[in-house]
Design a protein around this motif. Structure first.
Motif, short mmCIF file in Angstrom:
data_model
loop_
_atom_site.label_atom_id
_atom_site.label_comp_id
_atom_site.label_asym_id
_atom_site.label_seq_id
_atom_site.Cartn_x
_atom_site.Cartn_y
_atom_site.Cartn_z
N THR A 1 -38.30 18.20 -28.86
CA THR A 1 -37.09 18.38 -28.06
C THR A 1 -36.63 17.06 -27.45
O THR A 1 -35.45 16.76 -27.44
CB THR A 1 -37.33 19.41 -26.95
N HIS A 2 -37.57 16.29 -26.96
CA HIS A 2 -37.20 15.02 -26.33
C HIS A 2 -36.71 14.01 -27.35
O HIS A 2 -35.70 13.33 -27.13
CB HIS A 2 -38.39 14.45 -25.55
N SER A 3 -37.37 13.89 -28.48
CA SER A 3 -36.94 12.89 -29.47
C SER A 3 -35.56 13.22 -30.04
O SER A 3 -34.78 12.32 -30.32
CB SER A 3 -37.97 12.76 -30.60
N LEU A 4 -35.25 14.51 -30.17
CA LEU A 4 -33.92 14.88 -30.66
C LEU A 4 -32.85 14.52 -29.64
O LEU A 4 -31.79 14.02 -30.00
CB LEU A 4 -33.88 16.38 -30.98
N ARG A 5 -33.12 14.75 -28.37
CA ARG A 5 -32.17 14.39 -27.30
C ARG A 5 -31.98 12.88 -27.25
O ARG A 5 -30.86 12.38 -27.15
CB ARG A 5 -32.70 14.90 -25.96
N ARG A 6 -33.07 12.16 -27.35
CA ARG A 6 -33.01 10.71 -27.27
C ARG A 6 -32.31 10.11 -28.49
O ARG A 6 -31.59 9.12 -28.37
CB ARG A 6 -34.42 10.14 -27.15
N THR A 7 -32.49 10.71 -29.65
CA THR A 7 -31.85 10.22 -30.87
C THR A 7 -30.34 10.22 -30.74
O THR A 7 -29.68 9.23 -31.06
CB THR A 7 -32.28 11.06 -32.10
N LYS A 8 -29.76 11.30 -30.26
CA LYS A 8 -28.30 11.40 -30.10
C LYS A 8 -27.81 10.32 -29.13
O LYS A 8 -26.83 9.61 -29.41
CB LYS A 8 -27.92 12.79 -29.60
N ALA A 9 -28.50 10.18 -28.00
CA ALA A 9 -28.10 9.17 -27.02
C ALA A 9 -28.21 7.76 -27.59
O ALA A 9 -27.32 6.92 -27.37
CB ALA A 9 -28.98 9.30 -25.77
N THR A 10 -29.25 7.50 -28.33
CA THR A 10 -29.45 6.18 -28.93
C THR A 10 -28.37 5.87 -29.94
O THR A 10 -27.83 4.75 -29.99
CB THR A 10 -30.84 6.08 -29.58
N LEU A 11 -28.01 6.85 -30.76
CA LEU A 11 -26.94 6.65 -31.76
C LEU A 11 -25.61 6.36 -31.08
O LEU A 11 -24.86 5.47 -31.51
CB LEU A 11 -26.83 7.86 -32.68
N ILE A 12 -25.30 7.08 -30.03
CA ILE A 12 -24.06 6.84 -29.30
C ILE A 12 -24.06 5.44 -28.71
O ILE A 12 -23.07 4.71 -28.82
CB ILE A 12 -23.85 7.91 -28.19
#
Length: 117
Positions: A64-75
């Motif tokens: 759950t955390h890595s998926l949330r962080r991935t979106k933020a990192t891509l943005i």
């Protein structure tokens, strides 16, 4: 908290609300356990791990955390807009967003100087 929903997600959520006959005060993801009205963080993590496995990916590599962080990192990588990422993540302090993304201090300061608050 505000967050993005794609049209497909919005339609799926609306269908679920109708199928489950949920009311305004109901949780979107009710718990199956009688003592809790909503899913626990652990229950949610197990569901996500199962979904990842069903997609053919390794559940040990995602959560759950890595998926949330991935979106933020891509943005952040595409826009370099720390303020936008801060808002999307719900962080109060820009420093929290910097730490969360692992942004280099010099890069963060340079970007922060160009952000109007």
């Amino acid at each position: 908290m505000r967050f993005e929903l794609t049209d497909q997600t919005r339609e799926a959520v609306q269908a679920w609300i109708k199928e489950a006959a949920l009311s305004d005060g109901d949780y979107l993801s009710p718990s199956r356990q009688s003592g809790s009205p909503h899913l626990s963080a652990r229950q949610y993590a197990r569901i996500v791990k199962r979904w990842i496995g069903l997609m053919g990916a390794d559940p040990q590599e995602y959560g759950t955390h890595s998926l949330r962080r991935t979106k933020a990192t891509l943005i952040y990588r595409q826009t370099k807009n720390l303020r936008a990422v801060q808002l999307l993540l719900g962080h109060r302090e820009i420093e929290s967003t910097v730490r969360y993304l692992g942004v280099e201090v010099d890069d963060a300061l340079d970007i922060a100087e160009h952000i109007e608050c």
